[in-house]
Design an enzyme around this catalytic site. Structure first.
Site, PDB file in Angstrom:
ATOM      1  N   GLU A 232     -12.514  -2.045  12.132  1.00 22.37           N
ATOM      2  CA  GLU A 232     -12.624  -1.340  10.764  1.00 22.37           C
ATOM      3  C   GLU A 232     -13.627  -1.864   9.910  1.00 22.37           C
ATOM      4  O   GLU A 232     -14.268  -0.881   9.411  1.00 22.37           O
ATOM      5  CB  GLU A 232     -11.203  -1.355  10.133  1.00 22.37           C
ATOM      6  CG  GLU A 232     -11.253  -0.816   8.555  1.00 22.37           C
ATOM      7  CD  GLU A 232      -9.818  -1.148   8.126  1.00 22.37           C
ATOM      8  OE1 GLU A 232      -8.903  -1.637   8.621  1.00 22.37           O
ATOM      9  OE2 GLU A 232      -9.537  -0.709   6.900  1.00 22.37           O
TER      10      GLU A 232
ATOM     11  N   GLU B  82       0.900  -1.156   0.343  1.00 28.02           N
ATOM     12  CA  GLU B  82       0.017  -0.107   0.088  1.00 28.02           C
ATOM     13  C   GLU B  82       0.861   1.428   0.043  1.00 28.02           C
ATOM     14  O   GLU B  82       0.579   2.321   0.757  1.00 28.02           O
ATOM     15  CB  GLU B  82      -0.784  -0.127   1.224  1.00 28.02           C
ATOM     16  CG  GLU B  82      -1.877  -1.224   1.277  1.00 28.02           C
ATOM     17  CD  GLU B  82      -2.989  -1.152   2.248  1.00 28.02           C
ATOM     18  OE1 GLU B  82      -2.648  -0.730   3.352  1.00 28.02           O
ATOM     19  OE2 GLU B  82      -4.090  -1.721   1.888  1.00 28.02           O
TER      20      GLU B  82
ATOM     21  N   ASP C 264      -8.463  -8.823   4.401  1.00 29.66           N
ATOM     22  CA  ASP C 264      -8.090  -7.721   5.424  1.00 29.66           C
ATOM     23  C   ASP C 264      -9.300  -7.532   6.288  1.00 29.66           C
ATOM     24  O   ASP C 264     -10.208  -6.611   6.211  1.00 29.66           O
ATOM     25  CB  ASP C 264      -8.212  -6.412   4.471  1.00 29.66           C
ATOM     26  CG  ASP C 264      -7.379  -5.153   5.151  1.00 29.66           C
ATOM     27  OD1 ASP C 264      -7.123  -5.627   6.291  1.00 29.66           O
ATOM     28  OD2 ASP C 264      -7.635  -3.921   4.769  1.00 29.66           O
TER      29      ASP C 264
HETATM   30  C1  GCV Z   1      -2.318   0.793   8.420  1.00 32.25           C
HETATM   31  C2  GCV Z   1      -5.948  -1.809   5.615  1.00 32.25           C
HETATM   32  C3  GCV Z   1      -6.413  -0.840   6.368  1.00 32.25           C
HETATM   33  C4  GCV Z   1      -5.177   0.344   6.213  1.00 32.25           C
HETATM   34  C5  GCV Z   1      -4.002  -0.252   7.138  1.00 32.25           C
HETATM   35  C6  GCV Z   1      -3.795  -1.619   6.258  1.00 32.25           C
HETATM   36  C7  GCV Z   1      -2.699  -2.663   7.067  1.00 32.25           C
HETATM   37  O1  GCV Z   1      -5.909  -1.850   4.159  1.00 32.25           O
HETATM   38  O2  GCV Z   1      -7.486  -0.163   5.679  1.00 32.25           O
HETATM   39  O3  GCV Z   1      -5.627   1.348   7.091  1.00 32.25           O
HETATM   40  O4  GCV Z   1      -2.797   0.438   7.144  1.00 32.25           O
HETATM   41  O5  GCV Z   1      -4.933  -2.507   6.362  1.00 32.25           O
HETATM   42  O6  GCV Z   1      -2.979  -3.379   7.653  1.00 32.25           O
HETATM   43  O7  GCV Z   1      -1.605  -2.024   6.930  1.00 32.25           O
END
Ligand code: GCV
Length: 667
Positions: free
Chosen positions: A382, A275, A354
């Site tokens: 989340e 990411e 996720d």
């Molecule tokens: C910390 C998901 C979340 C991101 C997070 C990522 C991760 O994509 O939406 O906010 O980033 O996981 O676990 O690194």
């Protein structure tokens, strides 16, 4: 902002006979953690019994004849116990807590206090425990500006305005975490950017050291997340290539400086090549080369590198049906099995996507055989209602831990792997993305504290049932009123199944508003670049991950591979994750997929109505503030569950044109 003490409130309890006579707490030897444990006990007894026992060295204890009344508690460190394990037993009028290390004493003391709080008899008391997972960690995604990535309970209590906060909340947090056996904490977000990159420079060492010392008083090792490109981003080198000798030396020097300044540092957590975060791929190197370079640099200080496996292509073309995000963790790491240093641990999310409300267990569990592994779960909700919906996740985590991997024999579970039983590993365990913030009650939703409490308890002892854990938490937090206990237990135990029912169906996941990940949006991620699709058309829905599709199902060991690969055998809660099926496909219940979607969505929303109805009867039985906070959130949850129900049902009715057999209102 002020803060409450959550399950460590120790107020409003009646004294009971067994503890009234306790006058002394003896310790041997004196030590920081033992001292804290003794103070905790002293404080708890002072509240429970209205009298404060004295803390003395064991040497001062005079042996008297066996007593009917319990007069003292002894905290004794001695050889012979498992790491961080303890025993508690009553012996001639004294309750003796013994362990071979101070953490064990602290955990024994909390276990004793929790029993006192439940007014258990101390006479004849005898129990012993040792934690099952070596590492039991919380990962905070706190940023230095004070915001929290995926934080739903206020702002950070570790950072504000690019400064590090060390105050009474630091110790209060450590105390809460230690009380459920947490022994490692990563204080900053894995997305390390901007000022956070400077946490390994002398700009912040003073405060970080103080924080690490406060954590240590509660047996907690202090960790930080690290920016892989730090040598470049700090402006010191042109490259972060892990095989470049200059880069390797830079890290060695840097780690020497860091450890001189913060000797109690446990190590680092790293998100690399994920990411948008930098990593070894930039230099054509693999993750083992990247992780090992850092591992070698901190090895002299006993540090560990926790390297995340959350690596995937987040720039996928939605038209491309061959690339499968679910495969990426396995495809990137499996071929590196056995190549990581001993002080590297791979941290693997529970599922391949996720933190969805339902996913299969990550296939790296059962795949990797020669690499240290940690399980990563998320108690920050989340994708499970963001601490505005109740979603007690411990039943979900328990299922994940009990998943059979078939790696060595038919009995091997994920819990066996991450506890070190399967491969004899020591660097392993379980981590949760934390759900805390600076809200007065720590977790935004009062009932979300059950996830924080429950995570620690489950990592310590995965044999506990989610119901036992929930009951413990309710009694500790709200006392022993039966109606309170049964009502909150009902709400907690029904919450994850209900959430699953009124959101995305049968394991397909997502269907949330992009970015915020809250609220229904069926096509929100359908034409996006994140690899998160449901592929619904007018005939059916689901992603074909069988051998005819992306082949993901075959990454598991048998018998899982054949079961997941076959639409007839695939567990139905994961059906749409593994297969594209017609809406008219008959489930084992005899219902079609479309009817199942309608029914579960009505049922899920009804369960929330029932929770709210039962909760109303607790007015006057809970502190007013707590009652009002929960009531407000429940009212939002009810409305929001209906919104979910109606959007999902309307979407699939419009796509399929198939009416609800029961003729309910679908828009
Ligand atoms: C910390 C998901 C979340 C991101 C997070 C990522 C991760 O994509 O939406 O906010 O980033 O996981 O676990 O690194």
């Amino acid at each position: 902002m002020g803060f409450e003490q959550a399950w460590l409130t120790y107020t409003g309890k009646e004294a009971y006979r067994d503890i009234e006579g306790i006058r002394r707490i003896y310790v041997n030897p004196e030590g920081d953690i033992i001292g804290n444990a003794a103070a905790e006990l002293q404080n708890a007894i002072a509240v429970f019994a209205g009298k404060k026992p004295e803390i003395c060295a064991l040497l001062e204890r005079k042996r008297t004849d066996a007593k009917e009344e319990i007069e003292s508690i002894c905290l004794i460190k001695k050889e012979g116990f498992a790491s961080e394990g303890y025993s508690v037993r009553e012996d001639g009028g004294s309750v003796v807590v013994e362990a071979s290390d101070e953490n064990g004493i602290l955990y024994g003391v909390f276990a004793l206090i929790f029993r006192m709080q439940r007014e258990e008899s101390l006479k004849g008391m005898a129990f012993a425990k040792a934690p099952v997972m070596p590492l039991r960690m919380l990962n905070h995604w706190d940023n230095m500006d004070g915001s929290i990535e995926r934080g739903y309970s206020g702002r950070s209590f570790f950072f504000d305005n690019n400064e590090i906060l060390v105050d009474e909340r630091t110790a209060a947090y450590a105390r809460l975490a230690a009380s459920v056996g947490i022994n490692g904490v990563v204080i900053n977000n894995v997305n390390v950017k901007d000022q956070a990159t400077y946490m390994i420079t002398d700009k912040y060492f003073g405060k970080l050291k103080r924080m690490s010392e406060i954590f240590a008083l509660y047996g907690i090792r202090f960790f930080m997340s690290l920016n892989y490109a730090a040598p470049v981003e700090l402006g010191e080198l042109q490259s972060a290539d892990p095989l470049d000798p200059e880069v390797r030396d830079w890290w060695k020097d840097r780690m020497k400086t860091v450890y001189e300044a913060i000797p109690l540092l446990g190590g680092f957590l790293i998100k690399a090549d994920s990411e948008g975060r930098p990593g070894p791929f930039t230099y054509g190197r693999n993750h083992a080369e990247g992780a090992n370079m850092l591992a070698e640099a901190i090895e002299p200080y006993g540090g560990i590198i926790i390297w995340r496996c959350f690596v995937y292509n987040c720039r996928q073309d939605w038209r491309d049906r061959k690339t499968d995000r679910a495969r990426s963790g396995y495809d990137n790491f499996m071929e590196l099995d056995g190549q990581f240093c001993e002080n590297v641990i791979l941290q693997i999310k529970n599922g391949p996507m996720d933190f969805q409300v339902r996913e299969p267990v990550h296939p790296l569990f059962g795949g990797l055989e020669r690499t240290n592994q940690m399980l990563e779960v998320q108690i920050a909700q989340e994708y499970t209602g963001q601490q505005r919906h109740i979603c007690y996740l411990i039943p979900w985590f328990k299922q994940i831990l009990e998943f059979r991997t078939y790696v060595r024999d038919t009995e091997d579970t994920v819990a066996d792997i991450v506890s070190g039983r399967t491969f004899g590993q020591k660097n392993c365990g379980m981590a949760a993305v934390a759900n805390t913030g600076n809200d007065e009650n720590w977790t935004g939703h009062d009932l979300a504290a059950a996830n924080l409490y429950g995570f620690g308890r489950l990592a310590f002892d995965p044999s506990l049932s989610p119901e036992e854990i929930a009951r413990e938490w309710i009694r500790l937090t709200y006392g022993r009123d039966k109606q309170v206990e049964e009502t909150i237990l009902f709400m907690l135990m029904e919450s994850w199944p209900a959430y699953e029912k009124y959101t995305s169906p049968l394991g397909i996941g997502w269907m949330v508003n992009p970015g915020v990940h809250y609220g229904p949006n069926v096509d929100g991620y359908e034409y996006d670049r994140w690899g998160t699709y449901h592929r619904a058309d007018h005939l059916g829905i689901g992603v074909d991950r069988s051998h005819e599709g992306t082949g993901y199902a075959l990454l598991y060991r048998e018998p899982h591979a054949s079961v997941y690969d076959d639409m007839e055998k695939c567990p139905e809660e994961l059906l749409l994750f593994f297969h594209h099926v017609p809406y008219t496909w008959k489930l084992k219940s005899g219902k079609t997929v479309i009817q199942h979607i309608y029914d579960t969505h009505f049922e899920g929303a009804e369960t929330v109505d029932e929770m709210a109805r039962r909760f109303e009867a607790l007015e006057g039985k809970l502190p007013d503030k707590v009652f009002e906070r929960v009531r407000m959130r429940l009212s939002h949850q009810r409305e929001h569950a209906r919104e979910w129900r109606d959007q999902i049902n309307a979407y699939f009715y419009r796509k399929s044109g198939i009416p609800d057999e029961k003729g309910r209102e679908i828009f």
